[in-house]
Design a protein around this motif. Structure first.
Motif, short mmCIF file in Angstrom:
data_model
loop_
_atom_site.label_atom_id
_atom_site.label_comp_id
_atom_site.label_asym_id
_atom_site.label_seq_id
_atom_site.Cartn_x
_atom_site.Cartn_y
_atom_site.Cartn_z
N PHE A 137 31.62 27.41 3.96
CA PHE A 137 30.25 27.35 3.44
C PHE A 137 29.24 27.17 4.57
O PHE A 137 28.09 27.64 4.48
CB PHE A 137 30.13 26.19 2.45
CG PHE A 137 28.77 26.04 1.87
CD1 PHE A 137 28.32 26.90 0.87
CD2 PHE A 137 27.91 25.04 2.31
CE1 PHE A 137 27.05 26.77 0.33
CE2 PHE A 137 26.64 24.90 1.78
CZ PHE A 137 26.22 25.76 0.78
N SER A 138 29.65 26.49 5.64
CA SER A 138 28.72 26.19 6.74
C SER A 138 28.61 27.32 7.76
O SER A 138 27.73 27.28 8.62
CB SER A 138 29.17 24.92 7.46
OG SER A 138 30.43 25.11 8.10
N SER A 190 31.12 32.23 1.31
CA SER A 190 30.22 31.07 1.26
C SER A 190 30.09 30.49 -0.15
O SER A 190 29.62 29.35 -0.30
CB SER A 190 28.84 31.47 1.78
OG SER A 190 28.28 32.50 1.00
#
Length: 264
Positions: free
Chosen positions: A191-192, A253
């Protein structure tokens, strides 16, 4: 509920106006002269141009077609001297510092949003102008490519749910387990990661003849198109290598958000 919706609408309207105004300012102060780019590009914006125009007349007519000869906004500040207001023989130089508020019914911002009677319909009607390089309408360029954005969005949502739902359910049924901890860590890391960085990394790894030349580096199909007479299944099968890396970039993501929502 009605009060909440009303508040959201009241908040949305000024936000939309701010985004529109900010976009206009960024376009106006972007480097380069639009007229020069049109003249030096692959085509010339010449809906109403007539042959035999000199370069200066051509620039003047292009400025008129693009609305660049108009004032920038609905109002502007100027000085007495700049507006050449009547003054007597005792005119003082300090008067040029006296601000005068001028209103412009016809201006670039109004034309950009609402259009005019001749050359532009305005962004509110879907007319985003023309490309300075290819001389094509921006709306035509957007509509010709939006189908692939919608395709990848729908496919990525489907794949994200197929992965996140089972993972989230298993983590929720076994809180604190190795699977729960590792899946949370992996999904959070994914996700980051910014999509442009992941896309570049994937291309360097899997589209590089020096490492793994597995997937094509660009496009959604062969450059020359498919041979005539081929079935739809042939086209789908040979298009898959072009779609895998973009689908990964669209999907990864969303995994942490979806799996976390299911666990909660």
């Amino acid at each position: 509920m009605r009060i909440y919706i009303a508040k959201r609408i009241l908040f949305f309207i000024p936000s939309l106006l701010f985004v529109v105004l900010l976009s206009f300012i960024l376009l106006h102060y972007a480097p380069g002269d639009p007229v020069e780019r049109l003249l030096n590009g692959q085509g010339i914006y010449s809906n109403e141009l007539t042959p035999g125009l000199t370069n200066e007349n051509l620039k003047s007519q292009l400025n008129k077609q693009l609305g660049l000869d108009l004032p920038l906004f609905y109002f502007s500040l100027s000085g007495l001297e700049e507006n050449k207001l009547p003054h007597g023989e005792n005119y003082s130089a300090w008067k040029k510092y006296v601000p005068v508020l001028l209103f412009h019914k016809k201006n670039q911002f109004h034309r950009w949003v609402f259009g005019d009677e001749n050359y532009s319909k305005g962004i509110i009607h879907g007319d985003f102008g023309i490309s300075w390089i290819t001389n094509e309408k921006v709306s035509s360029i957007l509509f010709s490519r939006i189908k692939w954005s919608l395709f990848f969005t729908l496919i990525s949502v489907l794949i994200a749910y197929l992965i996140s739902v089972p993972a989230g359910l298993k983590s929720a049924s076994q809180p604190g387990s190795h699977f729960d901890r590792w899946s949370t860590i992996i999904f959070t890391i994914l996700f980051s990661l910014p999509a442009f960085w992941v896309a570049t990394l994937l291309m360097l790894l899997f589209c590089n003849p020096d490492i793994l030349n597995i997937f094509p580096s660009s496009g959604v199909g062969p450059i020359g198109g498919f041979p005539e007479g081929k079935s739809i299944f042939y086209k789908i099968f040979h298009s898959l290598p072009y779609l895998i890396l973009p689908t990964i970039c669209y999907t990864y993501s969303s995994l942490a958000f979806l799996s976390g929502s299911i666990k909660a």
